[in-house]
Design a protein around this motif. Structure first.
Motif, short mmCIF file in Angstrom:
data_model
loop_
_atom_site.label_atom_id
_atom_site.label_comp_id
_atom_site.label_asym_id
_atom_site.label_seq_id
_atom_site.Cartn_x
_atom_site.Cartn_y
_atom_site.Cartn_z
N ALA A 119 -36.42 -23.16 107.55
CA ALA A 119 -36.62 -22.73 106.33
C ALA A 119 -36.94 -24.07 105.50
N ASP A 120 -38.36 -23.88 105.22
CA ASP A 120 -38.95 -25.06 104.18
C ASP A 120 -38.50 -24.94 102.67
N ARG A 121 -38.04 -23.71 102.34
CA ARG A 121 -37.59 -23.70 101.09
C ARG A 121 -36.80 -22.59 101.06
N GLY A 122 -36.13 -22.46 99.98
CA GLY A 122 -34.88 -21.37 99.46
C GLY A 122 -34.61 -21.31 98.31
N CYS A 123 -33.89 -20.58 97.71
CA CYS A 123 -33.51 -20.21 96.42
C CYS A 123 -32.04 -20.00 96.21
N ALA A 124 -31.78 -20.27 94.97
CA ALA A 124 -30.11 -20.18 94.54
C ALA A 124 -30.26 -19.09 93.12
N TYR A 125 -29.64 -18.06 93.19
CA TYR A 125 -29.33 -17.34 92.21
C TYR A 125 -28.10 -17.91 91.50
N VAL A 126 -28.23 -18.51 90.34
CA VAL A 126 -27.11 -19.12 89.43
C VAL A 126 -26.58 -17.88 88.78
N VAL A 127 -25.16 -17.80 89.10
CA VAL A 127 -24.19 -16.82 88.09
C VAL A 127 -23.78 -17.12 86.81
N ARG A 128 -24.23 -16.12 85.83
CA ARG A 128 -23.50 -16.63 84.69
C ARG A 128 -22.13 -15.92 84.64
N ARG A 129 -22.11 -14.63 84.88
CA ARG A 129 -20.72 -14.00 84.66
C ARG A 129 -20.54 -12.84 85.98
N ILE A 130 -19.30 -12.58 85.95
CA ILE A 130 -18.95 -11.73 87.12
C ILE A 130 -18.18 -10.65 86.48
N TRP A 131 -18.29 -9.60 87.06
CA TRP A 131 -17.26 -8.45 86.77
C TRP A 131 -16.90 -7.87 88.18
N PRO A 132 -15.49 -8.10 88.43
CA PRO A 132 -15.10 -7.44 89.93
C PRO A 132 -14.99 -5.91 89.44
#
Length: 162
Positions: free
Chosen positions: A93-106
């Motif tokens: 893969a030449d590129r990718g992405c990251a979803y940055v988490v603000r909050r989590i609700w288990p």
């Protein structure tokens, strides 16, 4: 005329070890080889086999794009994955992405597919869902849990790619 992509929640298939790391706060980004076409506001965390259920919801702060090398440099301390596994995932893969988490609700208990409006089959990678499905899953977490949304501590906030 340019327009912003539509915003919506997405159901994402995530291996249980990584889903657990998201829920614990050890992992504060979700890496993907390709971003979704729409602006994902929330990820419904579908833990794959043997759990096969939604185990939590992540609110997304932002999406970062870059080469695997740049993503690794920026997020290695909060990625919840070892270097070797990370680069194996991004092989070719030449590129990718990251979803940055603000909050989590288990979730208080895993939500099987087919319940609360969720699709009956797991997505290969992800599937957009209606906001009403997100609300149904969050309502199942409990009113007090929604009011006291767990937030990642400011001193642990995720870096950006510069």
């Amino acid at each position: 005329m340019d327009s912003e992509p539509a915003s919506c929640p997405a159901l994402m298939s995530i291996r249980p070890e990584f889903a657990n790391r998201l829920l614990s706060g050890e992992k504060r980004v979700e890496f993907r080889r390709r971003p979704a076409a729409r602006n994902v506001t929330h990820i419904l965390i579908y833990a794959t086999s043997p759990i096969c259920a939604v185990v939590g919801v992540a609110e997304i702060e932002r999406l970062e794009h870059g080469t695997p090398e740049k993503l690794w440099r920026a997020f290695r301390l909060v990625g919840g994955i070892g270097r070797s596994d990370f680069f194996d995932y991004f092989a070719n893969a030449d590129r990718g992405c990251a979803y940055v988490v603000r909050r989590i609700w288990p979730c208080t208990s895993p939500v099987p597919l087919g319940r609360k409006g969720l699709p009956s089959m797991a997505p290969q990678a992800f599937q957009y869902v209606r906001p009403s499905i997100l609300e149904a899953v969050l309502s199942g977490i409990g009113h007090s849990a929604r009011r006291g949304r767990r937030r990642i501590a400011p001193h642990l906030s995720s870096p950006t790619i510069g």
